[in-house]
Design a protein around this motif. Structure first.
Motif, PDB file in Angstrom:
ATOM      1  N   LEU A  35       3.619  11.472   4.296  1.00 46.89           N
ATOM      2  CA  LEU A  35       5.000  11.348   4.885  1.00 46.89           C
ATOM      3  C   LEU A  35       5.274  10.890   5.661  1.00 46.89           C
ATOM      4  N   ALA A  36       4.650  10.623   6.413  1.00 49.12           N
ATOM      5  CA  ALA A  36       4.202  10.515   7.466  1.00 49.12           C
ATOM      6  C   ALA A  36       4.407   8.944   8.313  1.00 49.12           C
ATOM      7  N   GLU A  37       3.436   8.419   7.489  1.00 51.81           N
ATOM      8  CA  GLU A  37       2.887   7.326   6.731  1.00 51.81           C
ATOM      9  C   GLU A  37       3.809   6.331   5.865  1.00 51.81           C
ATOM     10  N   LEU A  38       4.164   6.721   4.851  1.00 42.94           N
ATOM     11  CA  LEU A  38       4.921   6.344   3.806  1.00 42.94           C
ATOM     12  C   LEU A  38       6.627   5.875   4.734  1.00 42.94           C
ATOM     13  N   GLU A  39       6.930   6.886   5.894  1.00 43.99           N
ATOM     14  CA  GLU A  39       8.373   6.317   6.919  1.00 43.99           C
ATOM     15  C   GLU A  39       7.760   5.398   7.151  1.00 43.99           C
ATOM     16  N   SER A  40       7.073   4.979   7.956  1.00 47.31           N
ATOM     17  CA  SER A  40       6.674   4.123   9.138  1.00 47.31           C
ATOM     18  C   SER A  40       6.376   2.738   8.212  1.00 47.31           C
ATOM     19  N   ARG A  41       5.693   2.674   7.397  1.00 45.67           N
ATOM     20  CA  ARG A  41       5.502   1.473   6.549  1.00 45.67           C
ATOM     21  C   ARG A  41       7.073   1.598   5.361  1.00 45.67           C
ATOM     22  N   LEU A  42       8.072   2.317   4.880  1.00 42.53           N
ATOM     23  CA  LEU A  42       9.594   1.296   4.202  1.00 42.53           C
ATOM     24  C   LEU A  42      10.265   1.396   6.050  1.00 42.53           C
ATOM     25  N   ALA A  43      10.026   2.584   6.518  1.00 38.82           N
ATOM     26  CA  ALA A  43      10.783   1.600   7.897  1.00 38.82           C
ATOM     27  C   ALA A  43      10.750  -0.220   8.383  1.00 38.82           C
ATOM     28  N   LEU A  44       9.090  -0.376   7.883  1.00 35.07           N
ATOM     29  CA  LEU A  44       9.193  -1.686   8.293  1.00 35.07           C
ATOM     30  C   LEU A  44       9.701  -2.808   7.375  1.00 35.07           C
ATOM     31  N   LEU A  45       9.591  -2.566   6.306  1.00 32.32           N
ATOM     32  CA  LEU A  45      10.439  -2.744   5.175  1.00 32.32           C
ATOM     33  C   LEU A  45      11.872  -3.351   5.613  1.00 32.32           C
ATOM     34  N   GLU A  46      12.543  -2.198   5.868  1.00 37.09           N
ATOM     35  CA  GLU A  46      13.919  -2.303   5.855  1.00 37.09           C
ATOM     36  C   GLU A  46      14.549  -3.096   7.257  1.00 37.09           C
ATOM     37  N   ARG A  47      13.239  -3.310   8.213  1.00 37.83           N
ATOM     38  CA  ARG A  47      13.221  -3.598   9.627  1.00 37.83           C
ATOM     39  C   ARG A  47      13.315  -5.152   9.441  1.00 37.83           C
ATOM     40  N   VAL A  48      12.849  -5.335   8.757  1.00 36.43           N
ATOM     41  CA  VAL A  48      12.328  -7.199   8.235  1.00 36.43           C
ATOM     42  C   VAL A  48      13.374  -7.301   6.845  1.00 36.43           C
ATOM     43  N   GLY A  49      14.792  -6.454   6.429  1.00 38.61           N
ATOM     44  CA  GLY A  49      15.473  -6.847   5.843  1.00 38.61           C
ATOM     45  C   GLY A  49      15.132  -6.411   4.041  1.00 38.61           C
ATOM     46  N   GLU A  92       0.517  -1.277  -0.171  1.00 34.86           N
ATOM     47  CA  GLU A  92       0.390   0.290  -0.146  1.00 34.86           C
ATOM     48  C   GLU A  92       0.906   1.694   0.292  1.00 34.86           C
ATOM     49  N   ILE A  93       2.220   1.034   0.015  1.00 32.99           N
ATOM     50  CA  ILE A  93       2.924   2.388  -0.089  1.00 32.99           C
ATOM     51  C   ILE A  93       2.727   3.311  -1.628  1.00 32.99           C
ATOM     52  N   HIS A  94       2.316   2.216  -2.903  1.00 38.39           N
ATOM     53  CA  HIS A  94       1.890   2.775  -4.284  1.00 38.39           C
ATOM     54  C   HIS A  94       0.634   3.933  -3.613  1.00 38.39           C
ATOM     55  N   ASP A  95       0.158   3.218  -2.796  1.00 35.69           N
ATOM     56  CA  ASP A  95      -1.385   3.774  -2.859  1.00 35.69           C
ATOM     57  C   ASP A  95      -1.526   5.796  -2.119  1.00 35.69           C
ATOM     58  N   HIS A  96      -0.054   5.532  -1.219  1.00 35.50           N
ATOM     59  CA  HIS A  96      -0.136   6.366  -0.483  1.00 35.50           C
ATOM     60  C   HIS A  96       0.720   7.655  -1.077  1.00 35.50           C
ATOM     61  N   LEU A  97       1.299   6.838  -2.290  1.00 30.73           N
ATOM     62  CA  LEU A  97       2.653   8.048  -3.305  1.00 30.73           C
ATOM     63  C   LEU A  97       1.563   8.979  -4.066  1.00 30.73           C
ATOM     64  N   ARG A  98      -0.095   7.829  -4.361  1.00 34.58           N
ATOM     65  CA  ARG A  98      -0.251   8.626  -5.367  1.00 34.58           C
ATOM     66  C   ARG A  98      -1.326   9.860  -4.390  1.00 34.58           C
ATOM     67  N   VAL A  99      -1.427   9.575  -3.146  1.00 31.65           N
ATOM     68  CA  VAL A  99      -2.317  10.681  -2.097  1.00 31.65           C
ATOM     69  C   VAL A  99      -1.176  11.655  -2.080  1.00 31.65           C
ATOM     70  N   LEU A 100      -0.044  11.705  -1.805  1.00 29.38           N
ATOM     71  CA  LEU A 100       1.380  12.218  -2.079  1.00 29.38           C
ATOM     72  C   LEU A 100       1.296  13.248  -3.007  1.00 29.38           C
ATOM     73  N   TRP A 101       1.505  12.722  -4.775  1.00 29.85           N
ATOM     74  CA  TRP A 101       1.653  13.473  -5.933  1.00 29.85           C
ATOM     75  C   TRP A 101       0.569  14.496  -6.106  1.00 29.85           C
ATOM     76  N   ALA A 102      -0.730  13.146  -5.947  1.00 32.91           N
ATOM     77  CA  ALA A 102      -2.000  14.183  -6.405  1.00 32.91           C
ATOM     78  C   ALA A 102      -1.953  14.976  -5.692  1.00 32.91           C
ATOM     79  N   ARG A 103      -1.590  15.320  -4.804  1.00 30.59           N
ATOM     80  CA  ARG A 103      -1.447  16.615  -3.649  1.00 30.59           C
ATOM     81  C   ARG A 103      -0.237  17.927  -3.913  1.00 30.59           C
TER      82      ARG A 103
END
Length: 914
Positions: free
Chosen positions: A407-421, A30-41
């Protein structure tokens, strides 16, 4: 009976990863969904061809901006009305009418090629290369002239459909648009950009050429024209042509549209298509194959005559080339068989319109702080996280207020992906290309990245496919969820996760009918007080994997080596698939060889995508340099992977291991069967003679649910027994065939122990630890680990332990994570089976993460040191003990062979202190 205290819950199943071409890492999480909102706004629309900003603004705002940029400068404000293209297309012929209209409207001055000219009646039509602009005003830009400038801009925009041109003293034109169009080419968005425009899964956002897939099918000349030494149109129609198969009949023969069009093109361009295709010049080949250099249209005449008729028809048609015809057919066809035929001469290639970026021109050109969405999507997780942080720092306060939460939600999801390697994964990477461990962690990150509080997370074997180092990271993520106030329930066999659990529930004491009750439920710290629990034996070291006999080829210093060894070596050189960087692999026959390394390091690419095709006789095609199966006859390949045994209730373990045929023959020999004339075919639930006609022998009927998963309900006619009533009258030792199929493998082995053809496959099931499985149990209900062991049992039952190496030749057995879903006791059964395979001279290769099983291998090849681009090379080779002492090995510290201490010891100590 009762369920209490269940709040909001999230279930993460252990199903396989999606393989749909539209599914990517970003869409799954669902990172793409949040990126879509970010670019649209927050993104600024730009012209896809000229990268000009597409601003919708009024005349006053533009005047203010011009004065701020050119205060005191003298400028012309003009309306660009006629460009060079329209003038050359006939504008000069209408000059008198155009001039009269301008003069009638009161315009007396124009800029022709940037030179001011006075318009007078009867003046000759000018010759120009840039265009004609009507001069609306000449003024010096200043704050006190803002109203005048705005009035001139508004007048120019009214004349030129929103376009305004400003020229300074240097004569350089600068175009502007009040309607949000590109001032240079006129490109304009139909509507303001919204999140749906940035989705390649909607018709509003997807590239119209590739429908959002990022790639298209392209006909390849070398595949279509597979015999260039032959002519396309031989003089004798019976002779073979340069194009073979069914396509030759449509393109070159049959006196139809395509053949007549080709002959017309050849006649117009004086091509001799009766000579070999390879003898044509390069330009002639491009014309024939791709339509390069063809005329806009050709007039084709078709004459047909018979004894009683003469017919002549003509038409005009464009020539797209032979490849163009194939591509058109493929785009329009809805017949899967015809499309499959066409795809034999086609390859997937990046979309020529969007260059693989999937989005339509408008959305893919919108920029945010210099970044377009497709550009950001190509970054890996770590780089995307840094890029988004930089974008956030460049936003103005108003933008930051609007998209700060996104941006905060994107940071959270990307950080979790990094955390699980998974920091190395590109956001636009297709889900179908992920390894099993990567796909599982992506789904976990999707479910766990929401940062909910007070939720019950239920995870089905989350560690499957993960390297021990990745399991350590995953445990940290799960502990963070728990610390937020959530409840995490994991169905798991992994020792590391159980050591870090707060509460353990053990089911047992056996599997299948021998289980189903709670053996222990309590705090992990109190598990030592439950000696009957198998988990306690595992955690305190009483239960561990051990080889029955070490192979003489191993270098662990074992003195009691009784396993057969062989001087024959299987060798693969220079493997280059996906991220592999020229990897070499050597496996000695008669040994157990493990391939290990972090998730995504290239293990499956090396074994499944390179070694297995090489063993299957495929051509290298750049995937490897050299392959040698060793001296002697070609080895047989046995692949044990995670593919299911079957997808319908008709598939059962008895058929998979070969017990069904002797069972049917046995029941056909009973007195009742002979009296009724029954043959073995009557005892097959897949044949029409004896199966239940209501359910076709499946024992269940399918109920289609419109919006839910389909249901399988027991058949009302046969009550789930699969057979006709008269067939069930035949009995062996008091049991009919339906009752025999309801027996477990252990029970059936006791019943049929004196029937050698039935006993052998049943004993193989018992030997692999599946004695609890019912013979007629649907394969769709088996776990991945059970399905893999059934395949192993089928191999043992088919070949037998006394397989003659000299007569049958060796076998290369490839197992893809065979410990999936298995408890340690089950892995011990698996290990005994693998030892029997090596004892008969087979080369057994396991792609594995289970450190206990890896520690029992004769040799290991480790890839790494990271996943993705950070892996793909061999970082360690040798015995398990050698890897444990190798500082370059990532797996070595987890093997428990007295090597280096692993990094998680301190973390587990902290958990134990809690």
């Amino acid at each position: 009976d009762k369920l209490e205290g269940l709040g909001p819950s999230v279930a993460v199943e252990g199903k396989g990863g999606g393989s749909h071409p539209r599914s990517t890492v970003a869409t799954t999480t669902e990172i793409h969904d949040h990126l879509r909102v970010l670019w649209a706004r927050a993104a600024e629309p730009r012209c896809p061809d000229h990268d000009e900003p597409l601003r919708v603004e009024d005349a006053s705002a533009l005047a203010k901006r011009l004065i701020a940029a050119r205060d005191g400068a003298k400028v012309w404000i003009s309306a660009p009305l006629v460009d060079a293209r329209s003038w050359s297309a006939g504008g000069a012929a209408r000059w008198s009418e155009t001039l009269a209209a301008w003069l009638a409207a009161g315009w007396t001055r124009a800029l022709v090629d940037g030179v001011e000219t006075k318009l007078v009646a009867g003046m000759a039509a000018p010759r120009f290369e840039q265009g004609i602009e009507l001069v609306v005003d000449r003024l010096a830009l200043a704050k006190d002239q803002r109203a005048r400038a705005a009035e001139a801009i508004e007048a120019a925009a009214a004349l030129a459909d929103g376009r305004v041109r400003v020229r300074g003293a240097d004569g350089v034109p600068v175009d502007h648009s009040l309607h949000g169009a590109c001032a240079r080419c006129g490109f304009r968005l139909d509507e303001p950009l919204e999140p749906r425009h940035f989705s390649f899964n909607t018709h509003t956002g997807a590239c119209p050429t590739c429908d959002g897939l990022g790639e298209t099918w392209r006909c390849e000349e070398d595949l279509l024209i597979d015999a260039p030494q032959l002519p396309l149109l031989p003089r004798d129609p019976e002779l073979p042509s340069a194009i073979g198969g069914k396509l030759a009949r449509y393109l070159l023969k049959g006196k139809g549209y395509h053949e007549h069009l080709l002959r017309t093109v050849a006649r117009e361009h004086k091509l001799n298509l009766a000579q070999p295709f390879a003898a044509l010049s390069k330009s002639e080949r491009e014309l024939v194959a791709r339509g390069v250099g063809a005329k806009p249209a050709y007039r084709v005449k078709i004459e047909k005559a018979g004894d009683t008729f003469a017919l002549e028809e003509s038409f005009q048609g464009a020539w797209p080339g032979l490849c163009g015809h194939v591509e058109t057919w493929h785009a329009k066809s809805e017949d899967p068989l015809w499309r499959a035929t066409l795809e034999r001469v086609m390859r997937r290639a990046a979309c020529p319109s969007c260059a693989g970026e999937r989005l339509a021109p408008g959305p893919r050109s919108a920029a945010l702080a210099g970044w377009r969405l497709p550009q950001l999507s190509k970054l890996d997780v770590t780089a995307a996280r840094a890029a988004l942080a930089a974008i956030g720092a460049k936003l103005n306060p108003a933008q930051r207020q609007g998209v700060g939460a996104v941006l905060a939600e994107l940071e959270s999801r990307l950080a979790l992906l990094e955390r699980v390697g998974l920091g190395y994964l590109a956001l636009d990477r297709s889900s179908g290309t992920l390894s099993g461990g990567e796909a599982r962690r992506v789904r976990l990150a999707s479910a766990l990245g929401t940062q909910l509080v007070g939720v019950c997370y239920v995870l089905d074997e989350p560690t499957v496919g993960l390297h021990p180092r990745d399991i350590d990271r995953l445990c940290g993520a799960l502990e963070a969820l728990r610390d937020l106030g959530n409840t995490v329930v994991a169905v798991e066999h992994d020792e590391e996760l159980m050591r870090r659990a707060d509460w353990i529930v053990e089911m047992g004491p056996g599997a299948g009918r021998l289980g189903g009750r709670v053996v222990y439920s309590g705090a992990r710290a109190d598990l030592a007080n439950a000696p009957e629990a198998a988990t306690a034996a595992l955690l305190d070291g009483r239960l561990k994997l051990e080889r029955a006999a070490a192979s003489p080829s191993s270098k662990d210093g074992s003195k009691d080596g009784s396993t057969n060894s062989s001087d024959r070596v299987l060798a693969l050189r220079g493997a280059r698939v996906h991220n592999l960087q020229g990897v070499d692999l050597e496996v000695r026959y008669g040994t157990l060889h493990g391939v290990c390394g972090p998730s995504g390091s290239g293990k499956s690419s090396l074994v499944l995508d390179t070694l297995v095709p090489a063993l299957g006789g495929e051509a290298p095609a750049g995937r490897w340099k050299r392959f040698d199966a060793g001296k002697g006859p070609a080895p047989r390949l046995l692949l044990i992977d995670a593919t299911p045994l079957g997808r319908t209730p008709s598939s059962v373990p008895a058929t998979a291991v070969g017990a069904m045929d002797p069972l049917r023959e046995l029941y056909a020999r009973t007195n009742e069967s002979k009296a009724r004339g029954f043959t073995a075919a009557h005892f097959s639930f897949n044949g029409p003679k004896g199966r239940c006609p209501a359910c076709d022998g499946r024992g269940a009927t399918q109920v289609e649910m419109q919006f839910l998963a389909d249901l399988w309900l027991p058949c009302e006619e046969c009550d789930g027994r699969r057979y006709r009533p008269e067939v069930l009258d035949a009995r062996w030792r008091g049991k009919n065939i339906a009752e025999a199929l309801e027996l477990s493998a252990d029970e059936a082995l006791e019943l049929f122990e004196h029937q050698p053809h039935v006993e052998r496959p049943l004993r193989a099931l018992v030997d692999v630890g599946l004695g609890y499985l019912r013979l007629g149990q649907s394969s769709t209900t088996l776990s991945i680990g059970e399905a893999q062991r059934v395949k192993l049992a089928a191999e043992l039952a088919g070949a037998g332990d006394a397989l003659a190496y000299a007569a049958g030749g060796p076998c290369v057995v490839v197992l893809d994570e065979p410990s999936t879903g298995l408890a340690t006791s089950d892995v011990q059964h698996l290990l005994r089976v693998l030892e029997r395979l090596t004892a008969r001279g087979d080369a057994v290769i396991v792609v594995e993460h289970h450190v206990g099983l890896l520690g029992c291998c004769d040799a290991l090849t480790e890839l790494g040191p990271e996943g993705g681009a950070g892996g793909g090379r061999v970082i360690a080779r040798g015995t398990p003990r050698e890897l444990a002492a190798d500082p370059a090995s990532v797996t070595g510290p987890w093997l428990g062979l007295g090597g280096r201490a692993r990094a998680s010891t301190r973390q587990r100590a902290k958990v134990g202190a809690r």
